[in-house]
Scaffold this motif. Structure first.
Motif, PDB file in Angstrom:
ATOM      1  N   GLU A  58       0.852  -1.192   0.000  1.00 30.61           N
ATOM      2  CA  GLU A  58       0.000   0.000   0.000  1.00 30.61           C
ATOM      3  C   GLU A  58       0.885   1.237   0.000  1.00 30.61           C
ATOM      4  N   LEU A  59       0.620   2.162  -0.914  1.00 32.53           N
ATOM      5  CA  LEU A  59       1.309   3.443  -0.939  1.00 32.53           C
ATOM      6  C   LEU A  59       0.312   4.548  -0.638  1.00 32.53           C
ATOM      7  N   SER A  60       0.804   5.589  -0.001  1.00 40.06           N
ATOM      8  CA  SER A  60      -0.051   6.709   0.366  1.00 40.06           C
ATOM      9  C   SER A  60      -0.438   7.524  -0.867  1.00 40.06           C
ATOM     10  N   THR A  61      -1.507   8.275  -0.711  1.00 43.17           N
ATOM     11  CA  THR A  61      -1.893   9.245  -1.738  1.00 43.17           C
ATOM     12  C   THR A  61      -1.242  10.607  -1.492  1.00 43.17           C
ATOM     13  N   ASP A  62      -0.326  10.675  -0.513  1.00 47.12           N
ATOM     14  CA  ASP A  62       0.376  11.931  -0.275  1.00 47.12           C
ATOM     15  C   ASP A  62       1.480  12.115  -1.332  1.00 47.12           C
TER      16      ASP A  62
ATOM     17  N   ARG B 261      -3.648   2.202  -2.996  1.00 52.65           N
ATOM     18  CA  ARG B 261      -3.335   3.546  -2.525  1.00 52.65           C
ATOM     19  C   ARG B 261      -4.300   3.895  -1.404  1.00 52.65           C
ATOM     20  N   GLY B 262      -3.784   4.530  -0.357  1.00 56.50           N
ATOM     21  CA  GLY B 262      -4.607   4.869   0.793  1.00 56.50           C
ATOM     22  C   GLY B 262      -4.209   6.200   1.383  1.00 56.50           C
ATOM     23  N   VAL B 263      -4.996   6.674   2.342  1.00 57.06           N
ATOM     24  CA  VAL B 263      -4.769   7.997   2.927  1.00 57.06           C
ATOM     25  C   VAL B 263      -3.741   7.966   4.053  1.00 57.06           C
ATOM     26  N   ARG B 264      -3.335   6.779   4.489  1.00 56.83           N
ATOM     27  CA  ARG B 264      -2.324   6.732   5.544  1.00 56.83           C
ATOM     28  C   ARG B 264      -1.030   7.372   5.046  1.00 56.83           C
ATOM     29  N   PRO B 265      -0.351   8.144   5.880  1.00 55.90           N
ATOM     30  CA  PRO B 265       0.851   8.842   5.411  1.00 55.90           C
ATOM     31  C   PRO B 265       1.974   7.885   5.063  1.00 55.90           C
ATOM     32  N   SER B 266       2.852   8.326   4.168  1.00 54.43           N
ATOM     33  CA  SER B 266       4.002   7.523   3.769  1.00 54.43           C
ATOM     34  C   SER B 266       4.919   7.247   4.966  1.00 54.43           C
ATOM     35  N   THR B 267       5.566   6.091   4.919  1.00 54.21           N
ATOM     36  CA  THR B 267       6.535   5.725   5.940  1.00 54.21           C
ATOM     37  C   THR B 267       7.850   6.459   5.666  1.00 54.21           C
ATOM     38  N   LEU B 268       8.435   7.035   6.712  1.00 57.04           N
ATOM     39  CA  LEU B 268       9.672   7.801   6.594  1.00 57.04           C
ATOM     40  C   LEU B 268      10.744   7.160   7.468  1.00 57.04           C
ATOM     41  N   ALA B 269      12.001   7.385   7.103  1.00 58.85           N
ATOM     42  CA  ALA B 269      13.109   6.866   7.917  1.00 58.85           C
ATOM     43  C   ALA B 269      14.250   7.871   7.903  1.00 58.85           C
TER      44      ALA B 269
ATOM     45  N   THR C  15       0.645  -3.452   9.891  1.00 62.02           N
ATOM     46  CA  THR C  15      -0.727  -3.961   9.808  1.00 62.02           C
ATOM     47  C   THR C  15      -1.124  -4.513   8.449  1.00 62.02           C
ATOM     48  N   LEU C  16      -0.349  -4.263   7.397  1.00 62.45           N
ATOM     49  CA  LEU C  16      -0.811  -4.663   6.066  1.00 62.45           C
ATOM     50  C   LEU C  16      -0.804  -6.181   5.903  1.00 62.45           C
ATOM     51  N   ASP C  17      -1.905  -6.719   5.416  1.00 63.23           N
ATOM     52  CA  ASP C  17      -2.037  -8.142   5.118  1.00 63.23           C
ATOM     53  C   ASP C  17      -2.029  -8.303   3.601  1.00 63.23           C
ATOM     54  N   PRO C  18      -0.977  -8.911   3.018  1.00 60.68           N
ATOM     55  CA  PRO C  18      -0.923  -9.029   1.557  1.00 60.68           C
ATOM     56  C   PRO C  18      -2.072  -9.835   0.976  1.00 60.68           C
ATOM     57  N   ALA C  19      -2.683 -10.711   1.781  1.00 61.82           N
ATOM     58  CA  ALA C  19      -3.816 -11.485   1.269  1.00 61.82           C
ATOM     59  C   ALA C  19      -4.976 -10.578   0.886  1.00 61.82           C
ATOM     60  N   SER C  20      -5.050  -9.397   1.513  1.00 60.36           N
ATOM     61  CA  SER C  20      -6.134  -8.461   1.193  1.00 60.36           C
ATOM     62  C   SER C  20      -5.958  -7.842  -0.183  1.00 60.36           C
ATOM     63  N   LEU C  21      -4.774  -8.010  -0.775  1.00 60.73           N
ATOM     64  CA  LEU C  21      -4.497  -7.429  -2.090  1.00 60.73           C
ATOM     65  C   LEU C  21      -4.749  -8.416  -3.215  1.00 60.73           C
ATOM     66  N   GLY C  22      -5.160  -9.625  -2.878  1.00 59.11           N
ATOM     67  CA  GLY C  22      -5.457 -10.637  -3.890  1.00 59.11           C
ATOM     68  C   GLY C  22      -4.361 -11.678  -3.998  1.00 59.11           C
ATOM     69  N   GLY C  23      -4.675 -12.741  -4.729  1.00 54.16           N
ATOM     70  CA  GLY C  23      -3.704 -13.806  -4.938  1.00 54.16           C
ATOM     71  C   GLY C  23      -2.609 -13.399  -5.897  1.00 54.16           C
ATOM     72  N   LEU C  24      -1.611 -14.257  -6.041  1.00 58.68           N
ATOM     73  CA  LEU C  24      -0.499 -13.949  -6.930  1.00 58.68           C
ATOM     74  C   LEU C  24      -0.970 -13.842  -8.374  1.00 58.68           C
TER      75      LEU C  24
ATOM     76  N   PRO D 178       0.175  -6.805  13.797  1.00 60.94           N
ATOM     77  CA  PRO D 178      -0.126  -8.172  13.340  1.00 60.94           C
ATOM     78  C   PRO D 178       0.364  -8.481  11.919  1.00 60.94           C
ATOM     79  N   GLY D 179       1.009  -7.493  11.263  1.00 57.33           N
ATOM     80  CA  GLY D 179       1.406  -7.678   9.874  1.00 57.33           C
ATOM     81  C   GLY D 179       2.383  -8.819   9.661  1.00 57.33           C
ATOM     82  N   GLY D 180       3.321  -9.015  10.610  1.00 60.35           N
ATOM     83  CA  GLY D 180       4.290 -10.090  10.455  1.00 60.35           C
ATOM     84  C   GLY D 180       3.628 -11.451  10.383  1.00 60.35           C
TER      85      GLY D 180
END
Length: 319
Positions: free
Chosen positions: A51-55, A77-85, A107-116, A134-136
């Protein structure tokens, strides 16, 4: 295609302005993002799950993937802000202060994005997301399912600030190794996980456990690699080091790219890989890592850029 799943991060690298004041320059990064982008720029079919932000940072991250031809049907794409480091380069290894305000990494679950997608030939994951919950757990579950149909590649890429429970994290990595066809860790990763165990011992353990291709990178000392029938150690490329950010991701990108070109991503093909082809794959992996080390941040080349740099160094063109 090679499917990568994992974090996209905007790294802020420390610099100094003309008056001596500190400032930070943004460079696109994130271990799995880097591999997807790097494969695309080398012309290797790849897809990116995340998931990438819309920012504005998310727009930048998505645009670079699209420009490289990475398949984005499973990118959301979602409204959550981009991850920074914020990157600390004061020691021998980069350290990252990760700011994931939207908790995408955890928190991202790749299964929610569909199968391969159809045509998937390898699923590649790893890095800090495996230590977060719980993402791990969700990613481990997804790996278990996809490993029934496609080979899995795992890059440890340990990030200590993200680890809340080292024992649980170590156990998860051991379970994932058991499902993986290709496993890579750095000596720095292993020093955190098993500080009393030599990297050579861990490499031999993976080999004995049946991992078809096991790799330990040793920074400036090069790399050790083991298949079921071969053990190879190669020195690193001589390089005027700018910083090592992204070097491990670049190594993995080059290795997977060449193995893909050899149609050698599954267990049987890796077991039959000749010494010549194995060393050819290592050549590209080491070249790509050296390219990234000569530049600030994880700046990945297009194939034409890498060819030009190799010409400048009086090396042969890539085939």
């Amino acid at each position: 295609m090679i499917v990568t799943c994992g974090e996209a991060v905007v790294d802020f690298l420390p610099e100094t302005d003309s008056d001596g004041h500190p400032l930070y320059r943004p460079i696109l990064g994130g271990s799995l993002y880097n591999v997807a982008l790097g494969l695309g720029r080398l012309g290797v079919p790849s897809a990116y799950y995340w998931e990438l932000s819309t920012d504005p940072f998310g727009d930048w991250l998505a645009a670079e993937l699209a420009n490289a031809g990475v398949e984005l049907a499973h990118l959301t794409r979602g409204v959550r802000p981009s991850t920074l480091a914020f990157v600390d380069l004061s020691g021998p290894e980069p350290h990252y202060q990760i700011i994931d305000a939207g908790q995408t990494m955890s928190t991202l679950d790749p299964a929610s994005l569909g199968g391969l997608p159809a045509g998937a030939r390898l699923f590649h994951t790893g890095s800090a997301i495996l230590s977060l919950e719980p993402g791990g757990t969700a990613i481990e579950r997804f790996v278990h399912e996809v490993s029934k149909t496609v080979p899995v590649s795992l890059d440890f890429n340990v990030r200590p600030p993200s680890i809340a429970d080292l024992d649980a994290y170590r156990a998860r990595l051991e379970r994932l190794v058991a499902s993986a066809t290709i496993v890579k860790a750095s000596a720095a990763d292993l020093a955190i996980l098993e500080p009393e165990t030599a990297p050579e011992t861990i490499l031999s353990r993976w080999r004995s456990a049946g991992v078809p291709l096991a790799i330990v990178t040793l920074a400036e000392k090069g790399v050790m690699l083991a298949t079921r029938d071969q053990m190879v150690q190669r020195p690193a490329r001589p390089v005027a080091l700018k910083d090592p950010v992204g070097a491990g991701d670049a190594f993995m990108t080059g290795l997977l790219a060449r193995l893909s070109e050899f149609d050698a991503l599954d267990t049987n093909a890796l077991s039959a890989l000749s010494a010549e082809h194995l060393n050819d794959a290592l050549d590209l992996a080491l070249d790509l890592a050296a390219y990234v080390c000569r530049r600030p941040g994880a700046v990945f080349p297009w194939r034409r850029d890498l060819e030009a740099e190799r010409l400048d160094l009086n090396s042969p063109l890539l085939p």
